[in-house]
Design a protein around this motif. Structure first.
Motif, PDB file in Angstrom:
ATOM      1  N   UNK A  22      17.157 -41.239  -8.357  1.00 18.56           N
ATOM      2  CA  UNK A  22      18.491 -40.865  -8.817  1.00 18.56           C
ATOM      3  C   UNK A  22      19.530 -40.763  -7.703  1.00 18.56           C
ATOM      4  N   UNK A  23      19.130 -40.382  -6.499  1.00 15.68           N
ATOM      5  CA  UNK A  23      20.092 -40.271  -5.397  1.00 15.68           C
ATOM      6  C   UNK A  23      20.720 -41.642  -5.138  1.00 15.68           C
ATOM      7  N   UNK A  24      22.036 -41.691  -5.152  1.00 14.17           N
ATOM      8  CA  UNK A  24      22.760 -42.942  -4.947  1.00 14.17           C
ATOM      9  C   UNK A  24      23.019 -43.733  -6.217  1.00 14.17           C
ATOM     10  N   UNK A  25      22.463 -43.283  -7.330  1.00 11.17           N
ATOM     11  CA  UNK A  25      22.658 -43.997  -8.596  1.00 11.17           C
ATOM     12  C   UNK A  25      24.073 -43.758  -9.132  1.00 11.17           C
ATOM     13  N   UNK A  26      24.626 -44.779  -9.739  1.00 14.72           N
ATOM     14  CA  UNK A  26      25.922 -44.660 -10.408  1.00 14.72           C
ATOM     15  C   UNK A  26      25.657 -44.202 -11.842  1.00 14.72           C
ATOM     16  N   UNK A  27      26.465 -43.252 -12.308  1.00 20.23           N
ATOM     17  CA  UNK A  27      26.298 -42.781 -13.678  1.00 20.23           C
ATOM     18  C   UNK A  27      26.714 -43.879 -14.664  1.00 20.23           C
ATOM     19  N   UNK A  28      26.010 -43.970 -15.791  1.00 24.21           N
ATOM     20  CA  UNK A  28      26.304 -45.023 -16.764  1.00 24.21           C
ATOM     21  C   UNK A  28      27.599 -44.754 -17.542  1.00 24.21           C
ATOM     22  N   UNK A  29      28.138 -45.807 -18.094  1.00 17.43           N
ATOM     23  CA  UNK A  29      29.367 -45.725 -18.905  1.00 17.43           C
ATOM     24  C   UNK A  29      28.989 -45.301 -20.324  1.00 17.43           C
ATOM     25  N   UNK A  30      28.471 -44.096 -20.438  1.00 16.47           N
ATOM     26  CA  UNK A  30      28.053 -43.566 -21.727  1.00 16.47           C
ATOM     27  C   UNK A  30      28.775 -42.251 -21.980  1.00 16.47           C
ATOM     28  N   UNK A  31      29.211 -42.068 -23.216  1.00 19.88           N
ATOM     29  CA  UNK A  31      29.878 -40.833 -23.601  1.00 19.88           C
ATOM     30  C   UNK A  31      28.919 -39.906 -24.310  1.00 19.88           C
ATOM     31  N   UNK A  32      29.018 -38.623 -23.986  1.00 18.49           N
ATOM     32  CA  UNK A  32      28.176 -37.623 -24.623  1.00 18.49           C
ATOM     33  C   UNK A  32      29.053 -36.570 -25.298  1.00 18.49           C
ATOM     34  N   UNK A  33      28.663 -36.126 -26.500  1.00 18.44           N
ATOM     35  CA  UNK A  33      29.427 -35.061 -27.146  1.00 18.44           C
ATOM     36  C   UNK A  33      29.252 -33.761 -26.380  1.00 18.44           C
ATOM     37  N   UNK A  34      30.359 -33.046 -26.227  1.00 14.36           N
ATOM     38  CA  UNK A  34      30.363 -31.778 -25.506  1.00 14.36           C
ATOM     39  C   UNK A  34      30.615 -30.636 -26.480  1.00 14.36           C
ATOM     40  N   UNK A  35      30.189 -29.461 -26.095  1.00 17.10           N
ATOM     41  CA  UNK A  35      30.336 -28.291 -26.951  1.00 17.10           C
ATOM     42  C   UNK A  35      31.784 -27.865 -27.131  1.00 17.10           C
ATOM     43  N   UNK A  36      32.704 -28.368 -26.314  1.00 21.93           N
ATOM     44  CA  UNK A  36      34.130 -28.036 -26.491  1.00 21.93           C
ATOM     45  C   UNK A  36      34.832 -29.012 -27.430  1.00 21.93           C
ATOM     46  N   UNK A  37      34.063 -29.920 -28.053  1.00 31.63           N
ATOM     47  CA  UNK A  37      34.619 -30.870 -29.004  1.00 31.63           C
ATOM     48  C   UNK A  37      35.022 -32.194 -28.399  1.00 31.63           C
ATOM     49  N   UNK A  38      34.972 -32.316 -27.098  1.00 28.41           N
ATOM     50  CA  UNK A  38      35.350 -33.563 -26.438  1.00 28.41           C
ATOM     51  C   UNK A  38      34.143 -34.483 -26.313  1.00 28.41           C
ATOM     52  N   UNK A  39      34.412 -35.692 -25.868  1.00 32.96           N
ATOM     53  CA  UNK A  39      33.362 -36.617 -25.461  1.00 32.96           C
ATOM     54  C   UNK A  39      33.525 -36.819 -23.970  1.00 32.96           C
ATOM     55  N   UNK A  40      32.465 -36.588 -23.224  1.00 39.19           N
ATOM     56  CA  UNK A  40      32.499 -36.731 -21.772  1.00 39.19           C
ATOM     57  C   UNK A  40      31.833 -38.049 -21.421  1.00 39.19           C
TER      58      UNK A  40
END
Length: 188
Positions: A22-40
């Motif tokens: 995981x070190x050095x990995x780029x985060x994927x272009x995926x959205x996750x639902x958040x508990x504040x109602x947003x998508x992160x």
């Protein structure tokens, strides 16, 4: 059962190398639902550092945990860990974190109850569909017929994993460990 206190005899998780990639990995272009109602959307967390801690599942008063939960190395302690990140939240931000998020495979409604009950000042992200778990090959284990994340923390800087804490033990002291690392390793 007091979910915020850890038994003295919890088994520690092994340093099995399951998060070494995981070190050095780029985060994927995926959205996750958040508990504040947003998508992160993970690849657009914004500039600076984000603390993203993954945990198996938060318990809920009056709801049984999976059988033999305390015997699974690293499983117990999600509530204590969340409370520690809550208690250190302002310090983490002052030390250079732009944001803090919790991440689990629990659904958003379940996570929202924990955020409200524990008065968490940050959102939890749900990977119930395991999209991020699979895309990043996050370490998991199975309990009670569910795939759960092994406890780990990624410090993400400008979309790239800068630091990985794995395994995490004991979970109730982990937020202080992340804070100490942020203080020792200032961002530029």
């Amino acid at each position: 059962m007091d979910l915020s206190r850890l038994p003295d005899d919890l088994p520690a998780p092994a340093a099995d190398g399951a998060a070494d990639h995981l070190a050095g990995a780029r985060l994927p272009a995926l959205g996750l639902p958040a508990t504040d109602g947003s998508t992160v959307t993970l690849d657009t967390l914004g500039p600076g550092r984000t603390v993203l801690y993954a945990y198996p599942l938060t318990g809920r008063p009056g709801t049984d945990l999976p059988d033999d939960w305390d015997a699974i190395p690293g499983a117990r302690g999600c509530t204590a860990e969340a409370c520690a990140f809550r208690d250190h939240h302002a310090d983490l931000l002052a030390a250079g974190a732009a944001a803090v998020y919790g991440l689990s495979t629990q659904d958003t409604a379940y996570q929202r109850e924990a955020v409200e009950r524990l008065h968490l000042p940050f959102a939890m992200l749900s990977d119930a569909a395991l999209a991020v778990t699979r895309a990043m090959d996050l370490p998991t284990f199975d309990a009670a017929g569910r795939t759960l994340l092994r406890r780990l923390t990624m410090v993400v800087r400008d979309g790239v994993v800068e630091k990985v804490f794995y395994p995490v033990f004991p979970p109730d002291r982990h937020a202080a460990e992340v804070l100490a690392w942020l203080v020792r390793t200032p961002g530029s």
